[in-house]
Design a protein around this motif. Structure first.
Motif, short mmCIF file in Angstrom:
data_model
loop_
_atom_site.label_atom_id
_atom_site.label_comp_id
_atom_site.label_asym_id
_atom_site.label_seq_id
_atom_site.Cartn_x
_atom_site.Cartn_y
_atom_site.Cartn_z
N GLY A 159 80.99 66.39 33.44
CA GLY A 159 82.24 65.60 34.45
C GLY A 159 81.22 63.93 34.71
O GLY A 159 80.65 63.29 34.60
N PHE A 160 81.89 63.64 35.45
CA PHE A 160 82.06 63.03 36.65
C PHE A 160 80.58 62.62 37.14
O PHE A 160 80.17 61.84 36.82
CB PHE A 160 82.68 62.32 37.63
N GLY A 161 80.20 63.85 37.37
CA GLY A 161 78.63 63.19 38.37
C GLY A 161 77.52 63.00 37.03
O GLY A 161 76.77 63.26 37.47
N ARG A 162 77.75 63.98 35.83
CA ARG A 162 76.91 63.33 34.88
C ARG A 162 77.23 61.92 34.12
O ARG A 162 76.03 61.11 33.90
CB ARG A 162 77.06 64.13 33.42
N ALA A 163 78.16 61.38 34.42
CA ALA A 163 78.58 60.25 33.95
C ALA A 163 78.04 59.50 34.87
O ALA A 163 77.29 58.19 34.63
CB ALA A 163 80.58 59.87 33.41
N PHE A 164 78.39 59.49 35.75
CA PHE A 164 77.57 59.26 37.51
C PHE A 164 76.36 58.85 36.93
O PHE A 164 75.53 57.94 37.02
CB PHE A 164 78.00 59.13 38.52
N CYS A 165 75.66 60.10 36.99
CA CYS A 165 73.67 60.09 36.34
C CYS A 165 73.24 59.15 35.88
O CYS A 165 72.35 58.08 35.73
CB CYS A 165 73.34 61.32 36.54
N ARG A 166 73.85 59.05 34.92
CA ARG A 166 73.96 58.36 33.76
C ARG A 166 73.77 57.00 33.81
O ARG A 166 73.04 55.81 33.11
CB ARG A 166 74.21 59.01 32.08
N ARG A 167 75.12 56.18 34.86
CA ARG A 167 75.36 55.00 34.91
C ARG A 167 74.46 54.33 35.80
O ARG A 167 73.13 53.88 35.08
CB ARG A 167 76.46 54.73 35.24
N PHE A 168 73.75 55.37 36.68
CA PHE A 168 72.92 54.93 37.60
C PHE A 168 71.68 54.91 37.27
O PHE A 168 70.63 54.29 37.73
CB PHE A 168 72.81 55.91 38.64
N GLY A 169 71.04 56.20 36.13
CA GLY A 169 69.85 55.51 35.68
C GLY A 169 69.86 54.64 35.31
O GLY A 169 68.56 54.06 34.90
N ARG A 170 70.82 53.93 34.12
CA ARG A 170 71.02 52.42 33.24
C ARG A 170 70.39 51.48 33.88
O ARG A 170 70.36 50.33 33.19
CB ARG A 170 71.71 53.08 32.08
N MET A 171 70.95 52.26 35.00
CA MET A 171 71.74 50.36 35.96
C MET A 171 69.77 50.12 37.04
O MET A 171 69.93 49.39 37.75
CB MET A 171 72.31 50.62 37.18
N GLY A 172 68.49 51.22 36.81
CA GLY A 172 67.29 51.50 36.94
C GLY A 172 67.31 52.27 38.88
O GLY A 172 66.33 52.23 38.65
N ALA A 173 68.21 53.65 39.03
CA ALA A 173 67.85 53.75 40.29
C ALA A 173 67.22 55.02 39.62
O ALA A 173 67.03 55.70 38.19
CB ALA A 173 69.63 54.10 40.63
N VAL A 203 69.57 61.08 31.20
CA VAL A 203 69.15 60.57 31.81
C VAL A 203 68.07 59.26 31.30
O VAL A 203 68.12 58.31 31.91
CB VAL A 203 69.24 60.31 32.96
N ARG A 204 66.84 60.68 31.71
CA ARG A 204 65.54 60.12 30.43
C ARG A 204 65.15 59.20 29.01
O ARG A 204 64.91 58.42 28.63
CB ARG A 204 64.64 60.94 30.78
N GLU A 205 66.62 59.87 28.23
CA GLU A 205 66.98 59.78 27.11
C GLU A 205 67.00 58.01 27.48
O GLU A 205 67.15 57.37 26.13
CB GLU A 205 67.74 60.54 26.62
#
Length: 66
Positions: free
Chosen positions: A24-38, A57-59
Motif C-alpha cells: 500500500g502506501f508504505g510500499r509507495a513511499f519506499c519506492r519514491r524515497f528510493g528514487r529520490m536517493g534516500a 526499490v533496488r530495481e
C-alpha cells in the motif's frame, strides 16, 4: 507549499525508515524515497512483503534493506 510547517527536506543518502513498508502506501513511499536517493529501511511484519518492497526499490535504482 505554504502550510507553515518547517521542513529541512532530506538529502541524497539520508536514511528513511518506513514502518509498514510491505504494501500500500508504505510500499509507495519506499519506492519514491528510493528514487529520490534516500537509503530505505523497510520495516514490515510480513517477511515476503517486506523483501519484495526492498527488491522493488533496488530495481528502481534505489538502495533498500528489509
Amino acid at each position: 507549499m505554504n502550510d507553515r510547517i518547517e521542513r529541512d527536506g532530506f538529502r541524497k543518502g539520508d536514511l528513511v525508515v518506513v514502518t509498514g513498508g510491505g504494501g500500500g502506501f508504505g510500499r509507495a513511499f519506499c519506492r519514491r524515497f528510493g528514487r529520490m536517493g534516500a537509503k530505505v529501511a523497510v520495516w514490515e511484519i510480513n517477511e515476503a512483503d517486506g523483501a519484495e518492497t526492498a527488491r522493488l526499490v533496488r530495481e528502481d535504482g534505489g538502495e533498500a534493506q528489509f
